[in-house]
Design a protein around this motif. Structure first.
Motif, PDB file in Angstrom:
ATOM      1  N   ARG A 216      -0.177 -10.244   1.083  1.00  0.00           N
ATOM      2  CA  ARG A 216       1.006 -10.727   1.804  1.00  0.00           C
ATOM      3  C   ARG A 216       2.281 -10.666   0.981  1.00  0.00           C
ATOM      4  O   ARG A 216       3.356 -10.989   1.480  1.00  0.00           O
ATOM      5  N   ARG A 217       2.158 -10.293  -0.302  1.00  0.00           N
ATOM      6  CA  ARG A 217       3.343 -10.275  -1.154  1.00  0.00           C
ATOM      7  C   ARG A 217       3.319  -9.023  -2.009  1.00  0.00           C
ATOM      8  O   ARG A 217       2.312  -8.723  -2.657  1.00  0.00           O
ATOM      9  N   ARG A 247      -5.460 -12.336 -13.357  1.00  0.00           N
ATOM     10  CA  ARG A 247      -4.918 -13.383 -14.229  1.00  0.00           C
ATOM     11  C   ARG A 247      -3.404 -13.237 -14.358  1.00  0.00           C
ATOM     12  O   ARG A 247      -2.660 -14.221 -14.299  1.00  0.00           O
ATOM     13  N   ALA A 248      -2.927 -12.000 -14.504  1.00  0.00           N
ATOM     14  CA  ALA A 248      -1.488 -11.776 -14.658  1.00  0.00           C
ATOM     15  C   ALA A 248      -0.731 -12.120 -13.381  1.00  0.00           C
ATOM     16  O   ALA A 248       0.420 -12.570 -13.435  1.00  0.00           O
ATOM     17  N   LEU A 249      -1.401 -11.920 -12.234  1.00  0.00           N
ATOM     18  CA  LEU A 249      -0.755 -12.196 -10.954  1.00  0.00           C
ATOM     19  C   LEU A 249      -0.400 -13.674 -10.822  1.00  0.00           C
ATOM     20  O   LEU A 249       0.609 -14.036 -10.214  1.00  0.00           O
ATOM     21  N   ALA A 250      -1.218 -14.522 -11.413  1.00  0.00           N
ATOM     22  CA  ALA A 250      -0.952 -15.961 -11.329  1.00  0.00           C
ATOM     23  C   ALA A 250       0.313 -16.353 -12.074  1.00  0.00           C
ATOM     24  O   ALA A 250       0.919 -17.396 -11.783  1.00  0.00           O
ATOM     25  N   PHE A 251       0.752 -15.538 -13.058  1.00  0.00           N
ATOM     26  CA  PHE A 251       1.937 -15.855 -13.865  1.00  0.00           C
ATOM     27  C   PHE A 251       3.117 -14.938 -13.551  1.00  0.00           C
ATOM     28  O   PHE A 251       4.104 -14.945 -14.265  1.00  0.00           O
ATOM     29  N   ALA A 252       2.988 -14.148 -12.475  1.00  0.00           N
ATOM     30  CA  ALA A 252       4.067 -13.217 -12.126  1.00  0.00           C
ATOM     31  C   ALA A 252       5.233 -13.968 -11.480  1.00  0.00           C
ATOM     32  O   ALA A 252       5.047 -14.735 -10.541  1.00  0.00           O
TER      33      ALA A 252
END
Length: 358
Positions: A216-217, A247-252
């Protein structure tokens, strides 16, 4: 003998409304060659032995063979042979009658019956115990199965696909895999390239994985991220890449994955294999223990991590780097051992090299 059970009708299979299955992604030369080979293999009905490192997409390759073949409208069943308790293997594979064992209250179909008309993928088939290999060989020869507790056979029509990390020939040489079963399964071999041999696919893979993780994003990679990914060895292949991106997506921030949010395990790709020295049989030498027997105080997590790593390496050395034997020594399943090896940065590729040098 009972008569063959009918194939399921294609109209009975749940197809409509289901999300599309993940597919092998990438346009590099190794992937182009792999797709061409899959297309040729799919046209025949011979058994296929798929070989590839962990995370290279062995099940995806098996699904592609099934989807492009004449059995595409019938079931595709995948099973991890190392995940089934040995006591339940016969019932899982061939089904059981009521009362066949404690707790068997109803008749149950096995994996072969469930895959009738279609394809059955035996993942990590080299983890099967020898006793089960004998029973599997009989089914492949006669194309009939007998349920646990039953007195009659029933015909099955299944294309067998199997997968292993190192190839079945290694198990034959080590005496852990039957040679006659090897010849039944190893009619055609399909080798999957590791991610480090197709780095040109990284951008496509990242796009596909991020689209699946964040439907969705829209998410993009900062310019330096792709270069950092290309410089990493990825011992866990595409599965590890997906783990890193999730893991990186959570901090994007703002839909952009930055280099500081990537958190690549830089030491994991290059840490040398540490083999503990030979130890006296009745004495366990834990990390930090001095020669005179006095152990200095260490942070507990460091101490326990190194102790676990040394014990796993000791078991591997004593088992001559055969993972199934080492797992049995440690009281673990093969899957649990591989998870701990990955967590402790014990590279399987280096173990393979040591096994080949014996």
């Amino acid at each position: 003998m009972s008569s063959p059970s009918p194939r399921p009708s294609p109209s009975q299979l749940p197809v409509a409304g289901m999300p599309p299955a993940p597919q092998l992604s990438g346009n590099s030369l190794p992937m182009q060659a792999l797709r061409a080979q899959i297309g040729r293999i799919a046209r025949c009905g011979a058994p296929v032995a798929i070989r590839g490192e962990s995370g290279t997409g062995k099940e995806l390759a098996a699904r592609a063979i099934h989807a492009q073949g004449a059995r595409a409208s019938f079931p595709f069943i995948a099973v991890n042979c190392g995940a089934i308790p040995e006591a339940l293997m016969e019932a899982e594979f061939f089904g059981c009658r009521p009362g066949a064992y404690t707790g068997a209250l109803h008749e149950r179909q096995g994996l072969f019956q469930a895959a009738h008309g279609g394809s059955l993928l035996l993942d990590e088939v080299d983890d099967l115990p020898l006793a089960m290999q004998v029973k599997l060989l009989r089914v492949l020869q006669e194309r009939r199965v007998r349920k646990l507790g039953g007195s009659s056979d029933e015909a099955v029509d299944v294309r067998i696909l199997c997968a292993s990390q190192h190839g079945l020939a290694r198990g034959v040489a080590a005496g852990t895999f039957r040679q006659d079963l090897f010849y039944r399964l190893h009619v055609i071999e399909l080798a999957l390239p590791p991610l480090r041999e197709r780095r040109g696919d990284l951008q496509v893979l990242c796009e596909v994985i991020l689209a699946r993780l964040s439907p969705r994003r829209a998410v993009s990679l900062a310019p330096a991220v792709l270069a950092a990914l290309a410089a990493y060895a990825f011992p866990g292949n595409v599965r590890e890449l997906e783990n890193v991106l999730e893991r990186a997506l959570a901090f994007a921030d703002g839909g952009v994955i930055a280099l500081d949010g990537l958190d690549l395990p830089s030491a994991a790709g290059s840490m040398p294999l540490r083999v503990p020295p030979a130890l006296p049989e009745r004495q366990l030498c834990l990390p930090g223990m001095a020669a005179h027997g006095v152990a200095p105080v260490l942070p507990l997590d460091v101490y326990l991590r190194q102790a676990e790593r040394d014990m796993i390496m000791l078991a591997l050395v004593q088992a001559r780097y055969h993972r199934a034997r080492a797992a049995r020594q440690l009281g673990l399943s093969v899957r649990q051992l591989r998870y701990r090896m990955q967590k402790l940065t014990i590279q399987e590729s280096l173990l393979d090299a040591r096994m080949d040098d014996r």
